[in-house]
Design a protein around this motif. Structure first.
Motif, mmCIF file in Angstrom:
data_model
loop_
_atom_site.group_PDB
_atom_site.id
_atom_site.type_symbol
_atom_site.label_atom_id
_atom_site.label_comp_id
_atom_site.label_asym_id
_atom_site.label_seq_id
_atom_site.Cartn_x
_atom_site.Cartn_y
_atom_site.Cartn_z
ATOM 1 N N THR A 1 46.681 42.272 33.997
ATOM 2 C CA THR A 1 46.377 43.664 33.668
ATOM 3 C C THR A 1 45.082 43.795 32.873
ATOM 4 N N LEU A 2 44.933 43.015 31.814
ATOM 5 C CA LEU A 2 43.781 43.170 30.919
ATOM 6 C C LEU A 2 42.485 42.710 31.587
ATOM 7 N N GLN A 3 42.619 41.923 32.648
ATOM 8 C CA GLN A 3 41.438 41.439 33.358
ATOM 9 C C GLN A 3 41.039 42.356 34.523
ATOM 10 N N MET B 1 41.749 51.769 29.416
ATOM 11 C CA MET B 1 42.592 50.588 29.459
ATOM 12 C C MET B 1 42.971 50.143 28.053
ATOM 13 N N ARG B 2 42.006 50.171 27.124
ATOM 14 C CA ARG B 2 42.294 49.768 25.745
ATOM 15 C C ARG B 2 43.337 50.686 25.106
ATOM 16 N N GLU B 3 43.209 51.990 25.347
ATOM 17 C CA GLU B 3 44.192 52.926 24.785
ATOM 18 C C GLU B 3 45.600 52.602 25.270
ATOM 19 N N ARG C 1 38.426 47.446 35.542
ATOM 20 C CA ARG C 1 37.586 47.721 36.707
ATOM 21 C C ARG C 1 38.136 48.885 37.526
ATOM 22 N N ILE C 2 39.375 49.290 37.232
ATOM 23 C CA ILE C 2 40.020 50.378 37.970
ATOM 24 C C ILE C 2 39.951 51.692 37.202
ATOM 25 N N ILE C 3 40.289 51.663 35.909
ATOM 26 C CA ILE C 3 40.354 52.913 35.129
ATOM 27 C C ILE C 3 39.321 52.957 34.003
ATOM 28 N N GLY C 4 38.534 51.908 33.848
ATOM 29 C CA GLY C 4 37.534 51.902 32.789
ATOM 30 C C GLY C 4 38.043 51.227 31.524
ATOM 31 N N ASP C 5 37.100 50.735 30.728
ATOM 32 C CA ASP C 5 37.444 49.931 29.561
ATOM 33 C C ASP C 5 38.160 50.736 28.477
ATOM 34 N N GLY C 6 37.631 51.904 28.139
ATOM 35 C CA GLY C 6 38.197 52.675 27.036
ATOM 36 C C GLY C 6 39.625 53.109 27.282
ATOM 37 N N ILE D 1 52.528 46.575 36.270
ATOM 38 C CA ILE D 1 51.122 46.989 36.164
ATOM 39 C C ILE D 1 50.212 45.848 36.587
ATOM 40 N N ASP D 2 50.572 44.619 36.189
ATOM 41 C CA ASP D 2 49.806 43.450 36.634
ATOM 42 C C ASP D 2 49.773 43.383 38.157
ATOM 43 N N LEU D 3 50.919 43.655 38.784
ATOM 44 C CA LEU D 3 51.005 43.587 40.243
ATOM 45 C C LEU D 3 50.148 44.644 40.910
ATOM 46 N N ILE D 4 50.289 45.901 40.492
ATOM 47 C CA ILE D 4 49.539 46.956 41.186
ATOM 48 C C ILE D 4 48.039 46.851 40.906
ATOM 49 N N SER D 5 47.669 46.225 39.775
ATOM 50 C CA SER D 5 46.247 46.013 39.479
ATOM 51 C C SER D 5 45.617 45.042 40.463
ATOM 52 N N ALA D 6 46.454 44.175 41.065
ATOM 53 C CA ALA D 6 45.963 43.201 42.034
ATOM 54 C C ALA D 6 45.898 43.772 43.447
#
Length: 270
Positions: A155-157, A168-170, A161-166, A123-128
């Motif tokens: 991932t948390l950073q 992502m937290r879930e 910006r991709i899927i929204g804060d809420g 997930i960290d990779l695809i987020s980049a």
């Protein structure tokens, strides 16, 4: 291109295909992975013949994330002194973060093609990456929470910006699995394909379309999009004005206009 332990890299028609190549280990990210990806993306940045990058995983799964054997090896390096342990761990975490920052900072568009498991460090990779595409069997999970830790390689950073804060937290708090359709609905992936062959065919078609555009225009577009993650609108407008004061003098603009007027396909230099 060099031979790599964790990757297979091919360059065809201006597209660099970077494939995680440890299918027998579900493409787990071993020690070689973290150093080689930096080298690969430095080569991509330095090679003008590369205009687009596709990142994929060999076999049935994209990646199961960080290799647990690597984590065990790191644990063996720890001693009795808390301060020195913390210094060692911090240095290692920053090195691993730099591996995916190399993907994020790449001047060329990076497309991820995901099938099967995409878990933890994956997930960290695809987020980049710039864009993400999935096969129907793709499954996503921010798995670090189930390992008793907070995700620490991007991932948390990047994901808010991709899927929204809420959302992502879930996903970060629960570690639950997300299928391809839900990933599409939340904006994690752009499109879902029926299976892996159609995924690769579709992603490579998009990559070919991007590769046919002006490399100068693509680089400028990516730079401006990335810049706006951390700046105000007026800062961005000032930056693009300064950037295009130079880039609009490129031959690519005349080539594109002439091709459009003559209804011909534009051909751009690297």
């Amino acid at each position: 291109m060099s031979d790599y332990q964790a990757f297979k890299v091919e360059l065809t028609d201006h597209i660099a295909h970077v494939q995680i190549n440890r299918p027998e280990k579900i493409n787990a990210m071993n020690a070689a992975f973290w150093s080689e990806i930096v080298e690969i993306f430095q080569w991509i940045d330095d090679t003008d013949d590369v205009r687009v990058v596709v990142v994929s995983g060999a076999g049935k799964h994209f990646s199961s994330g960080i290799d647990l054997m690597m984590l065990a090896s790191l644990a063996n390096e720890l001693g009795k002194d808390v301060g020195r342990n913390a210094r060692l761990l911090r240095r290692k975490i920053l090195q691993m973060q730099a591996s995916f920052t190399a993907v994020d900072k790449c001047r060329k568009p990076v497309l991820a093609a995901i099938q099967g498991y995409c878990i933890g460090g994956a997930i960290d990779l695809i987020s980049a990456c710039d864009m993400r595409y999935a096969a129907a069997d793709a499954q996503f999970s921010i798995k670090e929470i189930d390992m008793g830790m907070a995700a620490d390689v991007g991932t948390l950073q990047r994901l808010p910006r991709i899927i929204g804060d809420g959302m992502m937290r879930e996903l970060a708090y629960t570690g639950r699995m997300v299928d391809a359709d839900e990933a599409r609905s939340m904006g994690l992936v752009n499109r879902v394909f029926a299976d892996t062959p159609s995924l690769m065919e579709g992603v490579l078609a998009i990559a070919h379309e991007i590769a046919a555009k002006s490399p100068i225009a693509i680089a400028g577009t990516k730079e401006m999009i990335s810049y706006m993650r951390d700046h105000r609108i007026d800062d961005g407008l000032e930056y693009i004005a300064t950037w295009n004061a130079a880039m609009l003098q490129s031959t690519d603009l005349r080539v594109a206009v002439a091709a459009h007027m003559s209804k011909q396909k534009a051909l751009f230099d690297n």
